[in-house]
Design a protein around this motif. Sequence first.
Motif, PDB file in Angstrom:
ATOM      1  N   ALA A 181      -6.545  -9.614  -3.220  1.00 44.17           N
ATOM      2  CA  ALA A 181      -5.548  -8.921  -2.388  1.00 44.17           C
ATOM      3  C   ALA A 181      -5.839  -7.432  -2.513  1.00 44.17           C
ATOM      4  O   ALA A 181      -5.957  -6.917  -3.624  1.00 44.17           O
ATOM      5  CB  ALA A 181      -4.134  -9.231  -2.847  1.00 44.17           C
ATOM      6  N   GLY A 182      -5.952  -6.763  -1.371  1.00 42.82           N
ATOM      7  CA  GLY A 182      -6.344  -5.357  -1.434  1.00 42.82           C
ATOM      8  C   GLY A 182      -7.733  -5.271  -2.052  1.00 42.82           C
ATOM      9  O   GLY A 182      -8.615  -6.086  -1.768  1.00 42.82           O
ATOM     10  N   VAL A 183      -7.931  -4.299  -2.930  1.00 36.58           N
ATOM     11  CA  VAL A 183      -9.222  -4.138  -3.603  1.00 36.58           C
ATOM     12  C   VAL A 183      -9.073  -4.584  -5.061  1.00 36.58           C
ATOM     13  O   VAL A 183      -8.246  -4.050  -5.797  1.00 36.58           O
ATOM     14  CB  VAL A 183      -9.702  -2.673  -3.559  1.00 36.58           C
ATOM     15  CG1 VAL A 183     -11.027  -2.527  -4.310  1.00 36.58           C
ATOM     16  CG2 VAL A 183      -9.853  -2.203  -2.119  1.00 36.58           C
ATOM     17  N   THR A 184      -9.849  -5.572  -5.459  1.00 35.96           N
ATOM     18  CA  THR A 184      -9.837  -6.070  -6.828  1.00 35.96           C
ATOM     19  C   THR A 184     -11.015  -5.458  -7.577  1.00 35.96           C
ATOM     20  O   THR A 184     -12.155  -5.564  -7.143  1.00 35.96           O
ATOM     21  CB  THR A 184      -9.933  -7.611  -6.830  1.00 35.96           C
ATOM     22  OG1 THR A 184      -8.832  -8.142  -6.091  1.00 35.96           O
ATOM     23  CG2 THR A 184      -9.906  -8.156  -8.258  1.00 35.96           C
ATOM     24  N   GLU A 185     -10.715  -4.791  -8.697  1.00 36.57           N
ATOM     25  CA  GLU A 185     -11.778  -4.128  -9.460  1.00 36.57           C
ATOM     26  C   GLU A 185     -12.503  -5.178 -10.292  1.00 36.57           C
ATOM     27  O   GLU A 185     -11.896  -5.850 -11.117  1.00 36.57           O
ATOM     28  CB  GLU A 185     -11.191  -3.050 -10.369  1.00 36.57           C
ATOM     29  CG  GLU A 185     -10.359  -2.003  -9.649  1.00 36.57           C
ATOM     30  CD  GLU A 185     -11.115  -1.274  -8.551  1.00 36.57           C
ATOM     31  OE1 GLU A 185     -12.319  -1.001  -8.727  1.00 36.57           O
ATOM     32  OE2 GLU A 185     -10.500  -0.983  -7.501  1.00 36.57           O
TER      33      GLU A 185
END
Lengths: 209, 209
Positions: free
Chosen positions: B26-30
Amino acid sequence: MSDDSADERPVAASEAGEHEWPVELAGVTESVVTTLGPNERWNVAALGVRAPEGVGPATATTWGRTRTWRNFRERGEGYVQFTRDPVDFAEAALSVREEAEPVLESADAWVRCAVDRVADGEDGGTQWVEWELIPQDSEVERRVVPTTNRGRAAVVEATVAASRLDVPAYDRETLLDRLRYFESVVETAGSEREREAFRRVRELTDAEW
Amino acid sequence: MSDDSADERPVAASEAGEHEWPVELAGVTESVVTTLGPNERWNVAALGVRAPEGVGPATATTWGRTRTWRNFRERGEGYVQFTRDPVDFAEAALSVREEAEPVLESADAWVRCAVDRVADGEDGGTQWVEWELIPQDSEVERRVVPTTNRGRAAVVEATVAASRLDVPAYDRETLLDRLRYFESVVETAGSEREREAFRRVRELTDAEW
């Protein structure tokens, strides 16, 4: 920090007495706590749980005459829960939210803790109380592979900055700069859920940035 | 955002073809990615994985002529992994680290992805390439109840600030202020592992704050 045996642990601690935390505590773990108020509803608030240093129980500190402080004192317990949901966290940290049931739907695990006041003092005009948290019962709702989202973390940091805006010891412009930065992180790295959480932070904060 | 069925999912994707991510993106996962270099060793780097918008694969962007960019181009794949360890994350983000094996011990899950270049461009003098990440194989090492530690998040934010110090588009003093703030968060909320990670950030960053 890994825990190969996580999947094999009992979901609820044994009835024999030794209740354990169903998570690895290290440093301060940000949790949501629900405590039963005089109106028989569960107040939802943020609570930082400090891992035991060596042996001994985990602790948490309440700052000021908050509902959590009052309910800890009068009821002697609360439900400490671990959620990944940024909206629930923002509301716990910044709003007065009450529920009919103690456990939030988003909680991945909860721990019913007895609380004992072990220290108190004053810092910058605010009374604080340190509490020991003694697990009485717990349940894991789900285990997953944890992920890191900078937007989710930025919502947590934004609630910290927002809650300090009225504390004289903190420089207001510095806090507003931080809120701007964390909002930009949410826009870059957050999902729609983090953006919704940041809108709640804005609604619940009496400041413009 | 909860996923009640997480425990029932297959650990490795089916051999029939449809490989899935073993985490909720979800969104940007590091993440941390390892890619095989010309010396037959695995380069360890940080990689932000952007969730698909609607249908379609997840994507990631490499900035500049990095080892990950080179190895993606020449090998066409990499191991995307999810770790909670702040030291591994800091080293992935800021140092040149190479390993004999592709999967870090701290990885809670890994996904071997084929990568396809789908876009490129230039931003502020830096060439970027956007890659589609197509899971080929994956494994979950452990599932746990996720926890939130502000110190761990502060290490991630510190690596972002540190990696921007030499980028002219960013104001250096603002970045150094952020590094100071995130260091204070690590001191307040981190465990010894986050403090160790912040020492690595200091060692790997050519600046004083």
